[in-house]
Enzyme design. Structure first.
Site, PDB file in Angstrom:
ATOM      1  N   VAL A 130      -5.781  -8.812  18.810  1.00 44.20           N
ATOM      2  CA  VAL A 130      -4.533  -8.953  18.071  1.00 44.20           C
ATOM      3  C   VAL A 130      -4.630 -10.093  17.060  1.00 44.20           C
ATOM      4  O   VAL A 130      -4.128 -10.012  15.938  1.00 44.20           O
ATOM      5  CB  VAL A 130      -3.349  -9.181  19.043  1.00 44.20           C
ATOM      6  N   ALA A 131      -5.327 -11.154  17.453  1.00 44.80           N
ATOM      7  CA  ALA A 131      -5.448 -12.303  16.557  1.00 44.80           C
ATOM      8  C   ALA A 131      -6.133 -11.914  15.256  1.00 44.80           C
ATOM      9  O   ALA A 131      -5.800 -12.417  14.190  1.00 44.80           O
ATOM     10  CB  ALA A 131      -6.210 -13.418  17.249  1.00 44.80           C
ATOM     11  N   ASP A 162      -2.467   1.769 -31.658  1.00 43.91           N
ATOM     12  CA  ASP A 162      -1.963   2.328 -32.906  1.00 43.91           C
ATOM     13  C   ASP A 162      -1.295   1.220 -33.682  1.00 43.91           C
ATOM     14  O   ASP A 162      -0.989   0.177 -33.128  1.00 43.91           O
ATOM     15  CB  ASP A 162      -0.824   3.313 -32.587  1.00 43.91           C
ATOM     16  N   THR A 181       6.557 -14.440  13.156  1.00 48.86           N
ATOM     17  CA  THR A 181       6.806 -15.524  12.212  1.00 48.86           C
ATOM     18  C   THR A 181       6.067 -15.367  10.881  1.00 48.86           C
ATOM     19  O   THR A 181       6.547 -15.830   9.861  1.00 48.86           O
ATOM     20  CB  THR A 181       6.431 -16.876  12.848  1.00 48.86           C
TER      21      THR A 181
END
Ligand code: ATP
Length: 914
Positions: free
Chosen positions: A284-285, A331, A739
């Protein structure tokens, strides 16, 4: 009223009968009738079938590799008797899924709303008046006009047609344009009737008037669109790269997880379930959850910000390409200049006239000596005005109130000619009745001229207007003071010298000529456009756009090259290019003819130094773009006509003009400028650069917390479990999916960093995740956070009699210590969120509080941390405890020094390098 038939069924119905059947006439429908029909038939729009189901999109977010891993982990936690952990993992997974779905949904909404910003227009005849309407309001029975470059808005029957060629590839797949005319012929296969045109096809050349038969879903195109739906969203290279990156990081994370799992069992002698949960922490880290939706959202927000700056991009991938652009082929008319043509001189062999009055307000005069000139006084000037207004397909509607702009239906060049004639009090409608038009050879940017055949006193006369060089080449006589005589070499030199004089001042000229025709002959274009009698020149000014100077300077500072590619003359082009600072007066001008004779090697050499392309046909742009690309450039190219389409497609960013551009060009382009303004391309490039650098900023931000999250597991392992795990899996999840989320989103919305347009373009093959980011994330921010959080962990333990304390018996000390680790990481991330906002600039220069999303994110982070610490339920789930005064002091002391260290480092990066 009619019963439903396909358009093809009407092909053999005579026009009179069709008018009756559709209850319409050559003067068009009445506005009242239009309302009735709109209510009956609905709007002329194609409804696409089912979109990708929202439910499927929603579910997708819960079935990714990461999500599945978390579901399984929850189950394992449950079996290991850790109910709270299981519930928390699932809850986090749920929140993450919903959040990702919301981001994708917001991104989709942002891009969808762009489509509505680009309505297609059609010119119709209603109540006997020519009007421009939204193509969605076209109804059966409407009489509408088709011009080269238009996308045809309804299945329709041709009432008149001049050189009409229709590209039906959208219906038939056949890309060679079909000739269409009012004469019925069945043709080969479906949709081949010569007098019927179909919705969804485009007019490649010529013009026509037609009566709408079927609209909206009743058109053949509508029927087909109902059957074939492809709504597959395009995945941009950046999203692909990130996908790949996420997969690779996930694999790496899983491998580390497996390794840690094995080590936990055999080295620390942990039970299997506990080892699994421990290893999960590592996984998970490392996995960058939420990265893809965040990127998609920030690309989409970039697209929205571009739209506000008048640049509509069709595809998210264009946002990245824009940031890489190294060359813009532009152009001139309308893009660099205002396309507000005002004729200020007339040049005739017999003399030179000054025209007063600015813009399209008819308040000027043509001065003949000291006298204002009135139509009818002088044969050659009268003829020039006559050609100007009769060889003309534009109508100018006088402004209704003072101060309002005149309305132009057609081109600014032709509008200027009408205004010119009005200044001599020429009565246009009388003239049109007296000298009716019999035939037209429409303008194309290849010949650069247009011819009409008018009946003058019963005799056909060709009126021609166009670019001087071409026109002079096919003229043999000259009208000089009322007399026609042979055009001598001296005359030619004389005319060209006059023309050059004006062109060198940046003015644009248009030449007029005529030819009396033999009434019997059946005229072809080639036969008419030769042996002309030269009449004179109109000279018009088209001032540079006001914003152009700053935009050009910005491009140069950003190392983006501008190459003018124009249909206008060499001298005019060069004069304007120098004036607005695109090139110096040393620049080489390559004309279309020279370009055609250039070898690839010569062109390549020419492209290596300053140059301008003038008098080129749009087709030639394709070659220029291709060559630049082969030289490694990333090319943006502008265009507006049908023939610009190949170059627009070929360019890395094809840019079409929203106001003056044809539908064909808009279809082929990647980006459409709603204000036709070059400065908007530059604004879009700046936005493209900003989006990319913002994505790098939040990537850096999320990677920052990886090291401090992983360090605890390493400490735990290498102490063989003697040092209890300083950060639990739940706490890792809190950072990654709690967070960190909002500040990361805030970074995606960061404004352009000052100086972003003073750096060279990003390398085409540069990777998003580069060494700089990896170093800063792991070797700098991450390392600092890892050290500070480990210190925090040990400080709490030390204050509580470390190493005597026993985990189980310590009564909250362990909880307090892990809370400290978590809080330190969060406080380091607060500093990182602010630090990541700029790469070089001082944070105080852009304003500490200028990004409210980030400030809001930080407040949220702190509130969440407080809740985790002080709410008993959360304490239980997240293994947290309240912190005390000294610990708070330590925490609060973290952000400021981190900010100051970074400010010093950025200051050092900014220092001038000699
Ligand atoms: P750019 O390609 O930079 O927009 P442009 O608008 O001058 O420049 P074209 O539209 O290809 O390029 O026109 C080329 C030339 O054809 C003009 O310079 C002018 O001499 C001539 N021309 C333009 N419009 C008309 C017209 N409606 N009828 C006749 N000749 C025209």
């Amino acid at each position: 009223m009619k019963e439903f038939k396909t358009a093809g069924d009407y092909a053999q119905v005579p026009i009179k009968q069709l008018y009756q059947q559709f209850e319409t006439s050559a003067a068009g429908l009445s506005s009242h009738e239009v309302q009735v029909r709109l209510a009956t038939y609905g709007h002329n729009t194609i409804q696409r079938g089912q979109r990708q189901s929202q439910f499927k999109l929603f579910i997708k977010n819960f079935t990714s590799l990461m999500a599945i891993l978390l579901w399984i982990s929850g189950i394992i936690a449950l079996f290991a008797g850790m109910l709270e952990l299981a519930i928390a993992i699932w809850a986090v997974n749920l929140i993450n899924g919903v959040f990702s779905f919301w981001q994708e949904h917001a991104a989709q909404k942002a891009t969808n709303s762009l489509r509505q910003m680009l309505p297609a227009y059609t010119q119709v005849l209603r109540d006997g008046q020519q009007q421009q309407i939204d193509a969605a309001d076209l109804v059966p029975g409407d009489i509408f006009t088709i011009q080269a470059g238009n996308s045809i808005s309804a299945d329709a029957y041709l009432i008149s047609a001049t050189g009409l060629q229709v590209d039906e590839s959208a219906l038939t797949g056949e890309s060679v344009p079909e000739s269409k005319s009012v004469i019925y012929h069945p043709g080969d296969g479906k949709f081949a009737e010569t007098n019927i045109v179909y919705a969804g096809t485009t007019a490649a050349s010529g013009n026509a008037q037609a009566i709408a038969l079927n609209t909206g879903m009743n058109t053949e195109f509508g029927q087909i669109a109902q059957l074939t739906q492809n709504q597959r969203p395009n995945v941009s290279p950046l999203q692909k790269e990130l996908n790949h990156l996420t997969q690779q990081i996930s694999l790496l994370a899983i491998s580390i997880g497996v390794l840690f799992f094995i080590l936990a069992i055999f080295f620390v002698h942990y039970p299997i379930a506990k080892s699994f949960i421990f290893a999960l922490g590592m996984i998970v880290a490392f996995i960058p959850e939420g990265l893809l939706p965040t990127v998609t959202l920030s690309l989409a927000q970039g697209v929205q910000r571009m739209a506000k700056k008048h640049a509509l991009v069709k595809d998210l991938s264009s946002v990245e390409t824009l940031g890489e652009t190294t060359v813009i082929c532009s152009d001139k008319t309308g893009t660099l200049t205002q396309n507000q043509m005002t004729i200020n001189h007339i040049w005739l062999p017999s003399g030179d006239y000054v025209v007063s009055g600015q813009g399209y307000v008819n308040n000027g005069q043509i001065m003949l000596g000291q006298q204002p000139y009135i139509f009818g006084q002088k044969h050659d000037l009268d003829l020039l005005l006559q050609i100007s207004v009769l060889n003309n397909n534009t109508t100018v509607k006088a402004p209704a109130t003072v101060g309002e702009q005149a309305k132009i239906l057609g081109t600014p060049t032709e509008a200027a000619l009408i205004i010119l004639a009005e200044k001599a009090q020429l009565d246009l409608s009388t003239l049109q009745t007296k000298l009716p038009r019999q035939q037209e050879f429409p303008f194309d940017s290849e010949r650069k001229r247009m011819t009409t055949i008018q009946l003058v006193n019963g005799q056909p006369v060709a009126y021609i207007k166009g670019a001087l060089d071409g026109l002079l080449a096919i003229s043999t006589t000259i009208l000089d003071n009322g007399q026609v005589r042979n055009l001598t070499e001296q005359d030619r030199r004389h005319i060209l010298a006059a023309n050059d004089h004006y062109a060198a001042a940046g003015l644009r000229s248009l030449a007029m000529a005529y030819r009396e025709l033999n009434p019997q002959a059946n005229w072809t274009q080639a036969a008419v456009e030769q042996g002309l009698t030269f009449v004179g020149l109109t000279i018009m000014a088209d001032p540079p756009r006001l914003e152009i100077y700053a935009a050009v300077a910005k491009c140069h500072a950003a190392n983006i090259r501008i190459i003018m590619v124009t249909g206008d003359s060499a001298l005019t082009a060069k004069s304007i290019a120098c004036k607005i600072g695109i090139t110096s007066d040393q620049a080489r001008v390559v004309t279309g003819t020279e370009l055609a004779n250039m070898s690839d090697a010569d062109l390549k050499a020419a492209l290596s130094s300053e140059l301008i392309f003038a008098r080129v046909a749009p087709e030639q742009k394709y070659r220029v773009v291709t060559m630049l690309q082969s030289m490694g450039e990333v090319v943006a190219s502008t265009g507006d006509g049908v023939n610009d389409a190949p170059a627009l497609k070929k360019a890395d960013i094809g840019v079409a003009m929203g106001m003056t551009g044809t539908d064909v060009a808009k279809d082929a382009a990647d980006m459409i400028l709603t204000d036709d303004n070059f400065a908007s391309i530059v604004a879009a490039i700046e936005e493209g650069r900003t989006v990319y650098s913002n994505i790098q900023k939040f990537l850096l931000y999320i990677l920052n917390s990886n090291l401090p999250e992983a360090a605890p597991s390493v400490i735990f392992l290498f102490s063989r479990g003697l040092i209890p795990l300083p950060l639990t899996v739940m706490q890792i999840l809190t950072v990654d999916l709690g967070t960190d989320m909002l500040p990361a989103l805030g970074l995606g919305a960061e404004r352009s960093e000052p100086g972003i347009m003073e750096q060279p373009p990003r390398k085409h093959n540069a990777h998003l995740l580069n060494r700089r980011i990896l170093w800063t994330a792991f070797g700098w921010y991450g390392l600092i956070a890892a050290v500070l959080s480990t210190i925090g962990y040990f400080l709490v333990n030390y204050a509580n009699d470390w190493p005597q304390i026993n985990l189980a018996a310590s009564g909250g000390v362990y909880q307090q210590a892990t809370t400290m680790t978590l809080a330190v990481i969060i406080f380091c991330q607060i500093a990182a969120a602010l630090n990541c906002r700029t790469q070089y600039s001082s944070l105080f220069k852009i304003g500490l509080f200028s990004n409210r999303k980030i400030i809001g994110g930080i407040v949220f982070e702190i509130l969440l941390l407080l809740a985790l610490m002080y709410l008993p339920t959360l304490q239980l789930i997240f293994n947290t405890a309240p912190l005390h005064g000294a610990e708070w002091l330590y925490l609060l002391a973290i952000p400021l020094p981190l900010l100051l260290i970074e400010e010093t480092r950025k200051y050092w990066l900014r220092r001038p390098v000699n």
